[in-house]
Design a protein around this motif. Structure first.
Motif, PDB file in Angstrom:
ATOM      1  N   PHE A  10     -30.132 -31.293  22.400  1.00 56.71           N
ATOM      2  CA  PHE A  10     -31.046 -31.663  23.483  1.00 56.71           C
ATOM      3  C   PHE A  10     -31.590 -30.419  24.186  1.00 56.71           C
ATOM      4  O   PHE A  10     -32.776 -30.358  24.524  1.00 56.71           O
ATOM      5  CB  PHE A  10     -30.386 -32.587  24.506  1.00 56.71           C
ATOM      6  CG  PHE A  10     -31.297 -32.913  25.646  1.00 56.71           C
ATOM      7  CD1 PHE A  10     -32.389 -33.736  25.447  1.00 56.71           C
ATOM      8  CD2 PHE A  10     -31.094 -32.371  26.905  1.00 56.71           C
ATOM      9  CE1 PHE A  10     -33.266 -34.024  26.492  1.00 56.71           C
ATOM     10  CE2 PHE A  10     -31.952 -32.656  27.948  1.00 56.71           C
ATOM     11  CZ  PHE A  10     -33.045 -33.479  27.739  1.00 56.71           C
ATOM     12  N   ALA A  11     -30.746 -29.422  24.395  1.00 59.41           N
ATOM     13  CA  ALA A  11     -31.193 -28.181  25.042  1.00 59.41           C
ATOM     14  C   ALA A  11     -32.321 -27.535  24.242  1.00 59.41           C
ATOM     15  O   ALA A  11     -33.304 -27.056  24.814  1.00 59.41           O
ATOM     16  CB  ALA A  11     -30.024 -27.219  25.212  1.00 59.41           C
ATOM     17  N   VAL A  53     -43.568 -29.020  34.330  1.00 62.24           N
ATOM     18  CA  VAL A  53     -42.161 -28.925  33.936  1.00 62.24           C
ATOM     19  C   VAL A  53     -41.547 -30.322  33.830  1.00 62.24           C
ATOM     20  O   VAL A  53     -40.812 -30.620  32.882  1.00 62.24           O
ATOM     21  CB  VAL A  53     -41.377 -28.032  34.922  1.00 62.24           C
ATOM     22  CG1 VAL A  53     -39.882 -28.093  34.641  1.00 62.24           C
ATOM     23  CG2 VAL A  53     -41.865 -26.595  34.833  1.00 62.24           C
ATOM     24  N   ALA A  54     -41.876 -31.189  34.767  1.00 62.76           N
ATOM     25  CA  ALA A  54     -41.359 -32.562  34.723  1.00 62.76           C
ATOM     26  C   ALA A  54     -41.862 -33.289  33.475  1.00 62.76           C
ATOM     27  O   ALA A  54     -41.105 -34.012  32.823  1.00 62.76           O
ATOM     28  CB  ALA A  54     -41.767 -33.323  35.974  1.00 62.76           C
ATOM     29  N   ALA A  55     -43.126 -33.069  33.108  1.00 63.59           N
ATOM     30  CA  ALA A  55     -43.670 -33.703  31.910  1.00 63.59           C
ATOM     31  C   ALA A  55     -42.949 -33.181  30.666  1.00 63.59           C
ATOM     32  O   ALA A  55     -42.646 -33.954  29.744  1.00 63.59           O
ATOM     33  CB  ALA A  55     -45.161 -33.437  31.807  1.00 63.59           C
ATOM     34  N   GLY A  56     -42.673 -31.882  30.629  1.00 61.87           N
ATOM     35  CA  GLY A  56     -41.919 -31.323  29.505  1.00 61.87           C
ATOM     36  C   GLY A  56     -40.519 -31.907  29.427  1.00 61.87           C
ATOM     37  O   GLY A  56     -40.033 -32.241  28.345  1.00 61.87           O
ATOM     38  N   GLY A  57     -39.864 -32.022  30.573  1.00 56.56           N
ATOM     39  CA  GLY A  57     -38.518 -32.619  30.609  1.00 56.56           C
ATOM     40  C   GLY A  57     -38.529 -34.064  30.166  1.00 56.56           C
ATOM     41  O   GLY A  57     -37.677 -34.500  29.391  1.00 56.56           O
ATOM     42  N   ALA A  58     -39.512 -34.810  30.623  1.00 56.79           N
ATOM     43  CA  ALA A  58     -39.634 -36.217  30.221  1.00 56.79           C
ATOM     44  C   ALA A  58     -39.893 -36.326  28.723  1.00 56.79           C
ATOM     45  O   ALA A  58     -39.324 -37.196  28.053  1.00 56.79           O
ATOM     46  CB  ALA A  58     -40.754 -36.901  31.017  1.00 56.79           C
ATOM     47  N   ILE A  87     -36.647 -35.853  26.917  1.00 54.18           N
ATOM     48  CA  ILE A  87     -35.808 -37.052  27.022  1.00 54.18           C
ATOM     49  C   ILE A  87     -36.304 -38.128  26.079  1.00 54.18           C
ATOM     50  O   ILE A  87     -35.528 -38.779  25.379  1.00 54.18           O
ATOM     51  CB  ILE A  87     -35.752 -37.555  28.482  1.00 54.18           C
ATOM     52  CG1 ILE A  87     -34.989 -36.546  29.342  1.00 54.18           C
ATOM     53  CG2 ILE A  87     -35.121 -38.941  28.554  1.00 54.18           C
ATOM     54  CD1 ILE A  87     -35.115 -36.774  30.829  1.00 54.18           C
ATOM     55  N   GLU A  88     -37.607 -38.318  26.035  1.00 54.38           N
ATOM     56  CA  GLU A  88     -38.181 -39.335  25.142  1.00 54.38           C
ATOM     57  C   GLU A  88     -37.881 -39.016  23.676  1.00 54.38           C
ATOM     58  O   GLU A  88     -37.579 -39.910  22.896  1.00 54.38           O
ATOM     59  CB  GLU A  88     -39.681 -39.455  25.364  1.00 54.38           C
ATOM     60  CG  GLU A  88     -40.029 -40.129  26.669  1.00 54.38           C
ATOM     61  CD  GLU A  88     -41.535 -40.145  26.931  1.00 54.38           C
ATOM     62  OE1 GLU A  88     -42.320 -39.736  26.066  1.00 54.38           O
ATOM     63  OE2 GLU A  88     -41.909 -40.588  28.027  1.00 54.38           O
TER      64      GLU A  88
END
Length: 93
Positions: free
Chosen positions: A23-24, A83-88, A91-92
């Motif tokens: 995941f990282a 950054v939030a979009a990249g994190g999401a 996760i997806e």
């Protein structure tokens, strides 16, 4: 027996660590296009909160607030959104 328990615990912990690592790598690939990353962005640490034997986890450090450049990025709404979009996306995936 204790030996069997220890072996199963070790196998579970190893599988969890592998999931965390995978995941990282995905997170780095998704966020890397939107935010500056350290040359060796994926590192391991023995933080107690990251050591649950059966729950994959990562620590995602976005910057250091005492660094003026990091502070400017961290307080930027457009940077936060990227950054939030990249994190999401990680996760997806």
């Amino acid at each position: 027996t204790k030996a069997v328990h220890d072996i199963l615990f070790d196998l579970t912990q190893r599988a969890t660590r592998n999931k965390s690592s995978a995941f990282a790598e995905i997170l780095i690939s998704k966020v890397g296009g939107h935010a500056p990353l350290l040359p060796r962005a994926h590192r391991d640490a023995g933080y107690v909160v990251l050591l649950a034997p059966d729950v994959p986890s990562v620590l995602f450090e976005m910057g250091v607030i005492t660094n003026r450049e990091d502070e400017a990025l961290l307080t930027s709404q457009s940077h936060q959104a990227k950054v939030a979009a990249g994190g999401a996306g990680a996760i997806e995936e």
